[in-house]
Write a protein that holds these residues in place. Structure first.
Motif, PDB file in Angstrom:
ATOM      1  N   GLY A  44       0.802  -1.232   0.000  1.00  0.00           N
ATOM      2  CA  GLY A  44       0.000   0.000   0.000  1.00  0.00           C
ATOM      3  C   GLY A  44       0.828   1.272   0.000  1.00  0.00           C
ATOM      4  O   GLY A  44       0.303   2.345  -0.268  1.00  0.00           O
ATOM      5  N   TYR A  45       2.125   1.159   0.308  1.00  0.00           N
ATOM      6  CA  TYR A  45       2.983   2.361   0.289  1.00  0.00           C
ATOM      7  C   TYR A  45       3.501   2.634  -1.139  1.00  0.00           C
ATOM      8  O   TYR A  45       4.466   3.365  -1.324  1.00  0.00           O
ATOM      9  N   ASP A  46       2.840   2.022  -2.109  1.00  0.00           N
ATOM     10  CA  ASP A  46       3.099   2.317  -3.532  1.00  0.00           C
ATOM     11  C   ASP A  46       1.719   2.613  -4.126  1.00  0.00           C
ATOM     12  O   ASP A  46       1.006   1.733  -4.579  1.00  0.00           O
TER      13      ASP A  46
ATOM     14  N   LEU B  89      -0.520   9.589   4.003  1.00  0.00           N
ATOM     15  CA  LEU B  89      -0.252  10.069   2.642  1.00  0.00           C
ATOM     16  C   LEU B  89       1.200   9.787   2.282  1.00  0.00           C
ATOM     17  O   LEU B  89       2.111  10.168   3.012  1.00  0.00           O
ATOM     18  N   VAL B  90       1.365   9.111   1.165  1.00  0.00           N
ATOM     19  CA  VAL B  90       2.687   8.653   0.738  1.00  0.00           C
ATOM     20  C   VAL B  90       3.080   9.515  -0.462  1.00  0.00           C
ATOM     21  O   VAL B  90       2.713   9.234  -1.597  1.00  0.00           O
ATOM     22  N   LEU B  91       3.777  10.606  -0.204  1.00  0.00           N
ATOM     23  CA  LEU B  91       3.958  11.629  -1.242  1.00  0.00           C
ATOM     24  C   LEU B  91       5.408  11.770  -1.702  1.00  0.00           C
ATOM     25  O   LEU B  91       5.712  12.621  -2.528  1.00  0.00           O
ATOM     26  N   ASN B  92       6.290  10.955  -1.164  1.00  0.00           N
ATOM     27  CA  ASN B  92       7.667  10.988  -1.670  1.00  0.00           C
ATOM     28  C   ASN B  92       7.744  10.283  -3.030  1.00  0.00           C
ATOM     29  O   ASN B  92       8.546  10.631  -3.877  1.00  0.00           O
ATOM     30  N   HIS B  93       6.874   9.265  -3.169  1.00  0.00           N
ATOM     31  CA  HIS B  93       6.920   8.436  -4.373  1.00  0.00           C
ATOM     32  C   HIS B  93       5.516   7.957  -4.691  1.00  0.00           C
ATOM     33  O   HIS B  93       4.629   7.989  -3.838  1.00  0.00           O
ATOM     34  N   THR B  94       5.321   7.494  -5.918  1.00  0.00           N
ATOM     35  CA  THR B  94       4.052   6.850  -6.268  1.00  0.00           C
ATOM     36  C   THR B  94       4.390   5.401  -6.624  1.00  0.00           C
ATOM     37  O   THR B  94       5.543   4.987  -6.569  1.00  0.00           O
TER      38      THR B  94
ATOM     39  N   GLN C 153       9.723  -0.057  -7.974  1.00  0.00           N
ATOM     40  CA  GLN C 153       8.280   0.128  -8.219  1.00  0.00           C
ATOM     41  C   GLN C 153       7.734   1.327  -7.451  1.00  0.00           C
ATOM     42  O   GLN C 153       6.520   1.537  -7.388  1.00  0.00           O
ATOM     43  N   GLN C 154       8.622   2.115  -6.830  1.00  0.00           N
ATOM     44  CA  GLN C 154       8.219   3.314  -6.072  1.00  0.00           C
ATOM     45  C   GLN C 154       9.056   4.523  -6.535  1.00  0.00           C
ATOM     46  O   GLN C 154       9.882   5.034  -5.785  1.00  0.00           O
ATOM     47  N   PRO C 155       8.832   4.994  -7.770  1.00  0.00           N
ATOM     48  CA  PRO C 155       9.639   6.130  -8.260  1.00  0.00           C
ATOM     49  C   PRO C 155       9.375   7.408  -7.462  1.00  0.00           C
ATOM     50  O   PRO C 155       8.227   7.711  -7.127  1.00  0.00           O
TER      51      PRO C 155
ATOM     52  N   PHE D 260      -3.303  13.979   8.636  1.00  0.00           N
ATOM     53  CA  PHE D 260      -2.501  13.100   7.783  1.00  0.00           C
ATOM     54  C   PHE D 260      -1.226  12.686   8.492  1.00  0.00           C
ATOM     55  O   PHE D 260      -0.648  13.450   9.253  1.00  0.00           O
ATOM     56  N   ARG D 261      -0.812  11.477   8.170  1.00  0.00           N
ATOM     57  CA  ARG D 261       0.549  11.055   8.508  1.00  0.00           C
ATOM     58  C   ARG D 261       1.311  11.109   7.186  1.00  0.00           C
ATOM     59  O   ARG D 261       0.883  10.531   6.179  1.00  0.00           O
ATOM     60  N   PHE D 262       2.390  11.870   7.153  1.00  0.00           N
ATOM     61  CA  PHE D 262       3.163  12.018   5.930  1.00  0.00           C
ATOM     62  C   PHE D 262       4.339  11.059   5.945  1.00  0.00           C
ATOM     63  O   PHE D 262       5.269  11.208   6.746  1.00  0.00           O
ATOM     64  N   ASP D 263       4.272  10.092   5.056  1.00  0.00           N
ATOM     65  CA  ASP D 263       5.325   9.098   4.924  1.00  0.00           C
ATOM     66  C   ASP D 263       6.640   9.781   4.511  1.00  0.00           C
ATOM     67  O   ASP D 263       6.656  10.589   3.570  1.00  0.00           O
ATOM     68  N   VAL D 264       7.712   9.438   5.177  1.00  0.00           N
ATOM     69  CA  VAL D 264       9.081   9.915   4.869  1.00  0.00           C
ATOM     70  C   VAL D 264       9.127  11.345   4.308  1.00  0.00           C
ATOM     71  O   VAL D 264       9.753  11.612   3.281  1.00  0.00           O
TER      72      VAL D 264
ATOM     73  N   ASN E 279       5.310   0.070  15.526  1.00  0.00           N
ATOM     74  CA  ASN E 279       4.552   0.416  14.323  1.00  0.00           C
ATOM     75  C   ASN E 279       4.714  -0.718  13.303  1.00  0.00           C
ATOM     76  O   ASN E 279       5.299  -1.749  13.616  1.00  0.00           O
ATOM     77  N   HIS E 280       4.184  -0.496  12.105  1.00  0.00           N
ATOM     78  CA  HIS E 280       4.139  -1.570  11.106  1.00  0.00           C
ATOM     79  C   HIS E 280       5.491  -1.877  10.480  1.00  0.00           C
ATOM     80  O   HIS E 280       5.583  -2.781   9.645  1.00  0.00           O
ATOM     81  N   ASP E 281       6.516  -1.125  10.833  1.00  0.00           N
ATOM     82  CA  ASP E 281       7.845  -1.353  10.240  1.00  0.00           C
ATOM     83  C   ASP E 281       8.821  -1.994  11.212  1.00  0.00           C
ATOM     84  O   ASP E 281       9.931  -2.362  10.817  1.00  0.00           O
ATOM     85  N   GLN E 282       8.443  -2.061  12.480  1.00  0.00           N
ATOM     86  CA  GLN E 282       9.411  -2.439  13.515  1.00  0.00           C
ATOM     87  C   GLN E 282       8.931  -3.675  14.268  1.00  0.00           C
ATOM     88  O   GLN E 282       7.735  -3.918  14.348  1.00  0.00           O
TER      89      GLN E 282
ATOM     90  N   ASN F   8      12.034  -8.777   8.112  1.00  0.00           N
ATOM     91  CA  ASN F   8      10.747  -9.063   7.470  1.00  0.00           C
ATOM     92  C   ASN F   8       9.624  -8.423   8.284  1.00  0.00           C
ATOM     93  O   ASN F   8       9.249  -8.915   9.340  1.00  0.00           O
ATOM     94  N   ARG F   9       9.053  -7.361   7.739  1.00  0.00           N
ATOM     95  CA  ARG F   9       8.070  -6.589   8.498  1.00  0.00           C
ATOM     96  C   ARG F   9       6.737  -7.306   8.683  1.00  0.00           C
ATOM     97  O   ARG F   9       5.922  -6.894   9.502  1.00  0.00           O
ATOM     98  N   ASP F  10       6.516  -8.380   7.933  1.00  0.00           N
ATOM     99  CA  ASP F  10       5.281  -9.158   8.133  1.00  0.00           C
ATOM    100  C   ASP F  10       5.130  -9.577   9.592  1.00  0.00           C
ATOM    101  O   ASP F  10       4.019  -9.740  10.089  1.00  0.00           O
TER     102      ASP F  10
ATOM    103  N   ALA G 206       5.403  -8.107  12.236  1.00  0.00           N
ATOM    104  CA  ALA G 206       4.682  -7.162  13.106  1.00  0.00           C
ATOM    105  C   ALA G 206       3.301  -6.818  12.547  1.00  0.00           C
ATOM    106  O   ALA G 206       2.660  -5.888  13.012  1.00  0.00           O
ATOM    107  N   ARG G 207       2.851  -7.569  11.513  1.00  0.00           N
ATOM    108  CA  ARG G 207       1.604  -7.198  10.836  1.00  0.00           C
ATOM    109  C   ARG G 207       0.555  -8.307  10.911  1.00  0.00           C
ATOM    110  O   ARG G 207      -0.345  -8.386  10.072  1.00  0.00           O
ATOM    111  N   ALA G 208       0.676  -9.195  11.877  1.00  0.00           N
ATOM    112  CA  ALA G 208      -0.241 -10.339  11.957  1.00  0.00           C
ATOM    113  C   ALA G 208      -1.681  -9.866  12.173  1.00  0.00           C
ATOM    114  O   ALA G 208      -1.915  -8.839  12.807  1.00  0.00           O
TER     115      ALA G 208
HETATM  116  C1  NOJ Z   1       7.797   4.279   5.552  1.00  0.00           C
HETATM  117  C2  NOJ Z   1       6.665   3.333   5.747  1.00  0.00           C
HETATM  118  O1  NOJ Z   1       6.319   3.305   7.110  1.00  0.00           O
HETATM  119  C3  NOJ Z   1       7.098   1.990   5.222  1.00  0.00           C
HETATM  120  O2  NOJ Z   1       6.177   0.982   5.540  1.00  0.00           O
HETATM  121  C4  NOJ Z   1       7.308   2.110   3.741  1.00  0.00           C
HETATM  122  O3  NOJ Z   1       7.836   0.900   3.246  1.00  0.00           O
HETATM  123  C5  NOJ Z   1       8.264   3.234   3.399  1.00  0.00           C
HETATM  124  N1  NOJ Z   1       8.008   4.428   4.147  1.00  0.00           N
HETATM  125  C6  NOJ Z   1       8.175   3.589   1.946  1.00  0.00           C
HETATM  126  O4  NOJ Z   1       6.945   4.200   1.681  1.00  0.00           O
END
Ligand code: NOJ
Length: 562
Positions: A88-90, A125-130, A198-200, A228-232, A348-351, A418-420, A422-424
């Motif tokens: 979803g971050y793409d 909102l993931v606005l660094n890349h699409t 896949q995330q330019p 909003f939470r602004f990704d990176v 969080n979902h990354d850790q 592997n972030r999965d 923490a995503r059960a």
């Molecule tokens: C941070 C997000 O929390 C992470 O899940 C994602 O993979 C990267 N940004 C890239 O969008």
């Protein structure tokens, strides 16, 4: 502090020391609950969580009574159409809802029902890349002269090898491993991607990109979202000349063996943030939280403004030690100062989940409750990650079942977690799929689900969930605990971390025991002069009032003096 941090500090307006008692107050006092939509609750039987599933559990989150969790806002990880290369971050369409989660009508119903319960809704909102499949990128890569040719960061090769291979424009590497540049045979140019190919990365220096993205922000505000939470966010701008980054020694991964001087934290960001914040601030009570991508607490403090929070992950990095936490918090407090407002994040979902990082035995929840007390009583806005409230652990996912594409790819390129794990899926009750779904879930359930679930913990007054409920409702009832000032209290034992929170004529003393041994500590004199009275403990019964405390192993106690 580096020059860059100082420049950011100088450019940002100083946060008021006594913030106005206005709509921003909610973002200081409230508790934000992160929902990972895929894993929260599945209502249509496809094994993937959906918006209707979140709606079904709003009462669990806050129905106005202390039997519910009592949170104030939900942050939804991305729910937009996505090609699924980074869960979803793409994003391939910023204004719509991915069919796996439901429809726009479902979303509007969710917002209305959340608001009816006083729960605010924050979108990611993931606005660094699409996504590389976003129509903007599809058009951009089609030609060097088209309307959107300059919407991404394209560069000619820095020459060719003797074998005719194009050389990359600079030494930048992807956070997920491998180079940050991918060759496009049609344009005969490279494009930049801080994450997966896949995330330019969008070209934020192009005014048309900026206008299009600001329009997306307005669209969601018009649809009623509260923030909003602004990704990176600090990676939006890269240095205009794209110079190579200097190298540094010691990092485990190629990304950490560079000093990221030129691929993030550029001065132009300050003005962009101001513009975004102004749009959000046009409506009362709205907020943002920016995800600081690999930055220091000083940078986090510098980017923070009233109503606009910044995640720093310094607490996640601390080992289980009273001293380590005290030191990290002292550093944060110094960076933010009394007028700045930090966030508090342990998971969080990354850790790796905090319950796993602090795990001290297969079923022990003592540390989890001490960590819960820290999360809910430090100065700052707490972010609670779904499942954290029942002490959910990481779930081992075998290689064949890995869903996190970054993990699959980076296995060969770098050591990436592997972030999965923490995503059960959320275990709601007993049974094979624990009330999450009627079908095989997209990720395996926790092996503990039969016993560690919402229903069983609701029935058990000694559970992590019951403790969280008491803790959050106590926080709601005491402004000292939510918006009060913070002062560390020396308590004379290295295994104990204690602090005072004060607001107006209220005070609360929080004592956290990190050790396995019982200790007797002297409590400081209370501001009112009256004896401290325990109102919550991780252990039964509450300790007696007085100026000495017999702290039991891994016990956390909250005292008040009124
Ligand atoms: C941070 C997000 O929390 C992470 O899940 C994602 O993979 C990267 N940004 C890239 O969008």
């Amino acid at each position: 502090m580096g020059d860059r941090d100082q420049a950011i500090m100088d450019a940002l307006p100083e946060a008021p020391v006594t913030p106005a008692a206005d709509a921003l107050e909610g973002w200081r006092s409230g508790v934000v609950y992160q929902v990972y939509p895929r894993s929260f609750s599945d209502t249509d039987g496809d094994g993937v969580g959906d918006l209707a599933g979140i709606l079904d559990h709003l009462d669990y989150l806050n129905d106005g009574s202390p039997d519910s969790l009592g949170i104030d806002a939900i942050w939804l990880s991305p729910i937009y159409p996505s090609a699924g290369f980074d869960s979803g971050y793409d994003v391939s369409d910023y204004s719509a809802i991915d069919r796996i989660f439901g429809t726009l009508a479902d979303f509007e119903r969710l917002v209305a029902e959340a608001h009816r319960r006083g729960i605010r809704v924050i979108l990611d909102l993931v606005l660094n890349h699409t996504s590389h499949l976003h129509p903007w990128f599809v058009e951009s890569r089609a030609s060097r002269t088209g309307l959107r040719s300059d919407w991404y960061i394209w560069r000619d090769p820095a020459g060719y090898s003797p074998a005719g291979r194009p050389r990359r424009p600079n030494n930048w590497v992807s956070f997920f491993g491998g180079p940050a540049w991918t060759w496009d045979a049609t344009r005969e140019q490279f494009y930049l991607h801080t994450f997966l190919p896949q995330q330019p990365d969008l070209n934020w220096r192009n005014p048309a990109v900026r206008a299009a993205v600001l329009e997306i922000i307005r669209t969601w505000l018009d649809r009623g979202v509260d923030g909003f939470r602004f990704d990176v966010f600090n990676a939006f701008f890269k240095h205009a000349d794209l110079p190579s980054n200097p190298y540094r020694l010691g990092g485990r991964r190629a990304y950490s063996r560079q000093v990221h001087l030129y691929d993030k934290n550029q001065p132009e960001l300050v003005e962009l943030l101001a513009e975004i914040r102004q749009i959000v601030d046009e409506l009362p009570g709205r907020m943002t939280v920016g995800e600081l991508f690999e930055g220091s607490v000083r940078q986090a403090a510098a980017y923070t403004a009233p109503g606009h929070l910044i995640f720093d992950f310094s607490l996640i990095r601390q080992p289980w030690s009273a001293r380590a936490f005290a030191r990290a918090i002292a550093e944060r407090e110094a960076a933010f100062g009394p007028g700045g407002w930090p966030t508090i994040v342990l998971s969080n979902h990354d850790q790796s989940r905090s319950a796993s990082r602090y795990d001290d035995g297969p079923h022990g929840d003592a540390r989890v409750k001490v960590a819960a007390t820290l999360l809910m009583t430090l100065r700052g806005t707490p972010f609670l990650y779904y499942g954290e409230e029942i002490g959910l652990r990481d779930v081992a996912v075998p290689w064949a079942e890995i869903q996190d594409p970054a993990a699959r790819r980076s296995r060969f390129l770098s050591s990436w977690w592997n972030r999965d794990q923490a995503r059960a899926p959320m275990p709601w009750g007993p049974g094979p799929i624990a009330g999450f779904s009627t079908a095989r879930p997209w990720l395996r359930m926790s092996p503990e689900s039969a016993t560690r679930n919402v229903a069983s913990q609701t029935a058990d007054p000694g559970s992590v969930l019951s403790y969280y409920r008491r803790l959050i409702w106590l926080r709601r009832s005491r402004s000292a605990l939510s918006v009060g000032s913070y002062e560390e209290v020396g308590i004379g034992d290295a295994s104990v971390f204690a602090y005072l929170r004060r607001a107006a004529d209220q005070a609360a003393l929080v004592v956290l025991g990190f050790g396995r041994r019982a200790v007797t500590v002297a409590l400081p004199e209370s501001p009112s002069g009256r004896p401290w009275r325990a109102v919550l403990s991780t252990h039964d019964p509450l300790p007696p009032a007085g100026d000495r405390l017999e702290l039991r192993p891994l016990e956390a106690v909250i005292f008040v003096d009124d």
